[in-house]
Enzyme design. Structure first.
Site, PDB file in Angstrom:
ATOM      1  N   ASN A 104       0.803  -1.240   0.000  1.00 58.21           N
ATOM      2  CA  ASN A 104       0.000   0.000   0.000  1.00 58.21           C
ATOM      3  C   ASN A 104       0.832   1.286   0.000  1.00 58.21           C
ATOM      4  O   ASN A 104       0.471   2.248  -0.665  1.00 58.21           O
ATOM      5  CB  ASN A 104      -1.032  -0.009   1.130  1.00 58.21           C
ATOM      6  CG  ASN A 104      -0.413  -0.101   2.503  1.00 58.21           C
ATOM      7  OD1 ASN A 104       0.644  -0.705   2.665  1.00 58.21           O
ATOM      8  ND2 ASN A 104      -1.050   0.492   3.484  1.00 58.21           N
ATOM      9  N   GLU A 130       3.891  -4.996  12.406  1.00 56.23           N
ATOM     10  CA  GLU A 130       2.895  -3.930  12.208  1.00 56.23           C
ATOM     11  C   GLU A 130       1.810  -4.518  11.325  1.00 56.23           C
ATOM     12  O   GLU A 130       2.027  -4.721  10.130  1.00 56.23           O
ATOM     13  CB  GLU A 130       3.537  -2.728  11.486  1.00 56.23           C
ATOM     14  CG  GLU A 130       4.655  -2.068  12.235  1.00 56.23           C
ATOM     15  CD  GLU A 130       4.153  -1.192  13.367  1.00 56.23           C
ATOM     16  OE1 GLU A 130       2.925  -1.050  13.531  1.00 56.23           O
ATOM     17  OE2 GLU A 130       4.984  -0.674  14.103  1.00 56.23           O
ATOM     18  N   CYS A 152      -3.369   1.114   6.961  1.00 58.94           N
ATOM     19  CA  CYS A 152      -3.500   0.299   8.174  1.00 58.94           C
ATOM     20  C   CYS A 152      -4.376   0.979   9.199  1.00 58.94           C
ATOM     21  O   CYS A 152      -5.114   0.326   9.921  1.00 58.94           O
ATOM     22  CB  CYS A 152      -2.124  -0.004   8.744  1.00 58.94           C
ATOM     23  SG  CYS A 152      -1.133   1.467   9.000  1.00 58.94           S
TER      24      CYS A 152
HETATM   25  P1  NAD Z   1       0.644  -9.447   3.306  1.00 58.37           P
HETATM   26  O1  NAD Z   1       0.735  -9.957   4.715  1.00 58.37           O
HETATM   27  O2  NAD Z   1      -0.060 -10.267   2.319  1.00 58.37           O
HETATM   28  O3  NAD Z   1       2.107  -9.230   2.718  1.00 58.37           O
HETATM   29  C1  NAD Z   1       3.023  -8.326   3.311  1.00 58.37           C
HETATM   30  C2  NAD Z   1       4.413  -8.736   2.928  1.00 58.37           C
HETATM   31  O4  NAD Z   1       4.711  -9.967   3.585  1.00 58.37           O
HETATM   32  C3  NAD Z   1       4.627  -9.003   1.446  1.00 58.37           C
HETATM   33  O5  NAD Z   1       5.910  -8.561   1.072  1.00 58.37           O
HETATM   34  C4  NAD Z   1       4.538 -10.522   1.358  1.00 58.37           C
HETATM   35  O6  NAD Z   1       5.209 -11.054   0.262  1.00 58.37           O
HETATM   36  C5  NAD Z   1       5.199 -10.906   2.658  1.00 58.37           C
HETATM   37  N1  NAD Z   1       4.850 -12.246   3.168  1.00 58.37           N
HETATM   38  C6  NAD Z   1       3.644 -12.847   3.130  1.00 58.37           C
HETATM   39  N2  NAD Z   1       3.736 -14.094   3.686  1.00 58.37           N
HETATM   40  C7  NAD Z   1       5.007 -14.245   4.095  1.00 58.37           C
HETATM   41  C8  NAD Z   1       5.730 -15.307   4.735  1.00 58.37           C
HETATM   42  N3  NAD Z   1       5.149 -16.464   5.046  1.00 58.37           N
HETATM   43  N4  NAD Z   1       7.034 -15.115   5.024  1.00 58.37           N
HETATM   44  C9  NAD Z   1       7.647 -13.951   4.713  1.00 58.37           C
HETATM   45  N5  NAD Z   1       7.022 -12.917   4.077  1.00 58.37           N
HETATM   46  C10 NAD Z   1       5.718 -13.066   3.782  1.00 58.37           C
HETATM   47  O7  NAD Z   1       0.027  -7.986   3.400  1.00 58.37           O
HETATM   48  P2  NAD Z   1      -0.365  -7.015   2.180  1.00 58.37           P
HETATM   49  O8  NAD Z   1      -1.624  -7.532   1.591  1.00 58.37           O
HETATM   50  O9  NAD Z   1       0.824  -6.792   1.305  1.00 58.37           O
HETATM   51  O10 NAD Z   1      -0.637  -5.642   2.952  1.00 58.37           O
HETATM   52  C11 NAD Z   1      -1.860  -5.304   3.477  1.00 58.37           C
HETATM   53  C12 NAD Z   1      -1.855  -5.517   4.978  1.00 58.37           C
HETATM   54  O11 NAD Z   1      -0.811  -4.739   5.570  1.00 58.37           O
HETATM   55  C13 NAD Z   1      -3.125  -5.043   5.637  1.00 58.37           C
HETATM   56  O12 NAD Z   1      -3.567  -5.991   6.570  1.00 58.37           O
HETATM   57  C14 NAD Z   1      -2.705  -3.775   6.351  1.00 58.37           C
HETATM   58  O13 NAD Z   1      -3.492  -3.434   7.459  1.00 58.37           O
HETATM   59  C15 NAD Z   1      -1.303  -4.067   6.718  1.00 58.37           C
HETATM   60  N6  NAD Z   1      -0.542  -2.829   6.949  1.00 58.37           N
HETATM   61  C16 NAD Z   1      -0.188  -2.509   8.226  1.00 58.37           C
HETATM   62  C17 NAD Z   1       0.487  -1.311   8.486  1.00 58.37           C
HETATM   63  C18 NAD Z   1       0.915  -0.926   9.893  1.00 58.37           C
HETATM   64  O14 NAD Z   1       1.756  -0.041  10.052  1.00 58.37           O
HETATM   65  N7  NAD Z   1       0.387  -1.549  10.933  1.00 58.37           N
HETATM   66  C19 NAD Z   1       0.807  -0.459   7.435  1.00 58.37           C
HETATM   67  C20 NAD Z   1       0.428  -0.823   6.151  1.00 58.37           C
HETATM   68  C21 NAD Z   1      -0.238  -2.026   5.914  1.00 58.37           C
END
Ligand code: NAD
Length: 487
Positions: free
Chosen positions: A151, A249, A283
């Site tokens: 995002n 996060e 988020c």
């Molecule tokens: P996601 O969990 O699908 O992926 C995030 C990242 O993690 C990607 O790079 C993905 O390839 C990697 N990943 C996924 N599974 C993994 C594994 N088993 N091992 C290692 N890496 C892995 O999330 P998304 O769809 O890319 O992002 C959206 C989510 O992020 C939403 O839930 C949102 O709330 C959250 N988010 C949180 C914050 C915060 O600061 N709290 C900020 C932005 C987004």
């Protein structure tokens, strides 16, 4: 079609392996492709980061020299941030006004943490033992793996990378497979600005392949992850297997509580910004709106009037207010949650599927449901899209109970003209951040992070650099050691 390959040891890796297409959400067409890395490239990147941590210019640089390098990186970003805008928008469809706003300020995160690096110094410890002095030192971990979502790839990366480098670590980034381009362009820019080879490496590909291989690598010393709670759990499990600390996060289902005594126009602006900026793909999206009964009808009417007027359009057009969702699987998820909310009996006051009907690209317009109850999926689960769930309350006590009825605890908003009530509600709501008569600000001075399913650990704030350091005590005798076994 442009091909993006991993950036390891200061170079783009030549690539003849498999690719993943990257789709432009405004058209639904692939615009570039990115290398689908495996454990082999993860190993190469971690070893490069480990070498740069142990030997060479970064290893030899003290905190002040590292700060100078971070300042040079900030200067390069200030001069060249516009180059990064288009690759990020082509990948995630975020509207240009928001991306330009984020990127024009990107350098300031690096400047801030450069100045934090200059403050690092051993701290005397006032111990109570005679004949010995002790001092507290801080050691960088070594190789930090930073995993980012789609995002806001570069802003979220800044919150991890700048303090991790200020602390003296080296970093391997795994950007989202849905949005890797801007991170790779940034890594090249950072290298050109003087970041030594191996200090910042980027491995692209899928989470359960390249991402997991990075987390499980025996030379990985610390993990920092932003993403979904599902991804976070897997990363935490993999990190725990190597006894590696992780900062998580994760997502949110943040409440916005509007009391009848609030400045309603102000609150409408705050609620709109909370849920419809970035199409709800943030988020801290304020996705549950709790309205005190006497103002519920008038507030909802005004909110709908404003939401209906928002313009859907091309993310590259500065006049656009609602751009497409970031990718096709996400579009499917948001659609299915809207359909489920209707099936569950919530009243759809504004249907973003109808608004977007017939548009090419991954569009969903602002969507508003009222009568959302605590047993519904829309109350409990994060949509990460422009979908607002409204419920009503009567008393302050009921408002707090409803606000806290969530598995998440990332952020919350409280709108009231009663200062004491604002303070009471802010204290009682279970969330990492509560905004009163305001929403959404982020600053290096304030920690950001969540409780419950929203994760653990914090980014930013006064301890941000310390999160990337390990405490070490050094004791020095100043008097003879007494005979431990006197006759
Ligand atoms: P996601 O969990 O699908 O992926 C995030 C990242 O993690 C990607 O790079 C993905 O390839 C990697 N990943 C996924 N599974 C993994 C594994 N088993 N091992 C290692 N890496 C892995 O999330 P998304 O769809 O890319 O992002 C959206 C989510 O992020 C939403 O839930 C949102 O709330 C959250 N988010 C949180 C914050 C915060 O600061 N709290 C900020 C932005 C987004």
């Amino acid at each position: 079609m442009r091909g993006y390959t991993p950036f390891i040891n200061g170079e783009d890796l030549p690539w003849d392996g498999p690719w993943l297409d990257s789709t432009d959400p405004a058209t639904g067409q692939a615009w570039s492709r990115v290398a689908r890395c495996s454990a082999a490239e993860a190993d190469q990147a971690i070893k490069s980061a480990d070498r740069a941590f142990r030997t060479g210019p970064w290893a030899e640089a003290g905190a002040a020299a590292r700060a100078d390098i971070l300042d040079r990186l900030a200067g390069a970003l200030e001069a060249r941030w516009e180059e990064l805008v288009e690759p990020e928008i082509r990948d995630n469809g975020k509207r240009i006004t928001e991306v330009r706003g984020q990127f024009a300020g990107l350098h300031s995160w690096y400047r801030h943490f450069a100045s934090e690096a200059r403050k690092l110094a051993p701290e005397p410890q006032a111990n109570s033992i005679h004949g010995v002095e002790s001092t507290g030192h801080h050691l960088p971990y070594g190789v930090v793996v930073a995993i980012t979502p789609w995002n806001s790839p570069l802003m979220i990366l800044a919150w991890k990378l700048a303090p991790a480098l200020a602390a003296g670590n080296t970093v391997v980034v795994k950007p989202s497979e849905m949005a890797s381009a801007s991170t790779l362009e940034f890594a090249r820019l950072a290298h050109q600005a003087g970041l030594p080879s191996g200090v910042l490496n980027v491995v692209t590909g899928l989470g359960h392949e390249a991402g997991e291989a990075l987390v499980r690598h025996p030379l990985t010393r610390k993990v920092t992850f932003t993403g979904s709670d599902m991804g976070g759990r897997k990363v935490a499990e993999a990190a725990a297997a190597g006894v590696v600390p992780a900062t998580l996060e994760l997502g949110g289902k943040s409440p916005q509580v509007v009391f009848a005594d609030a400045d309603l126009e102000n609150a409408v602006n705050g609620v709109l910004s909370g849920i419809f900026l970035s199409n709800g793909q943030t988020c801290v999206a304020g996705s549950r709106l709790l309205l005190q009964a006497p103002i519920a009808e008038a507030f909802t009417a005004r909110l709908l009037e404003r939401a209906r007027a928002l313009r859907l359009g091309d993310p590259m057009d500065p006049a656009t207010q609602i751009a497409p969702l970031a990718n096709e699987p996400h579009l499917r998820k948001v659609r299915s949650m809207i359909v489920q909310a209707k099936d569950d009996g919530a009243e759809c006051l504004l249907d973003g599927l109808a608004t977007a009907n017939g548009k090419t690209g991954y569009y969903v317009g602002p969507t508003v449901f009222s009568g959302v109850t605590q047993n519904m999926q829309l109350w409990r689960e994060e949509v990460f899209g422009p979908v607002l769930a409204i419920a009503q309350f009567d008393s302050e006590e009921e408002a707090i109970r409803l606000a806290n009825d969530s598995n998440y605890g990332l952020a919350a908003g409280v709108w009231t003209s009663d200062t004491a009530r604002g303070a009471r509600a802010a204290a009682a709501i279970e969330a990492g951040t509560v905004y009163v008569n305001h929403y959404r600000s982020v600053d290096p001075s304030s920690p950001i992070g969540g409780i419950k399913l929203s994760g653990y650990g914090r980014e930013l704030g006064p301890d941000a650099v310390k999160d990337f350091l390990q405490a070490k005590s050094i004791w020095t005798g100043t008097a003879p050691v007494p005979d431990p076994f006197p006759a």
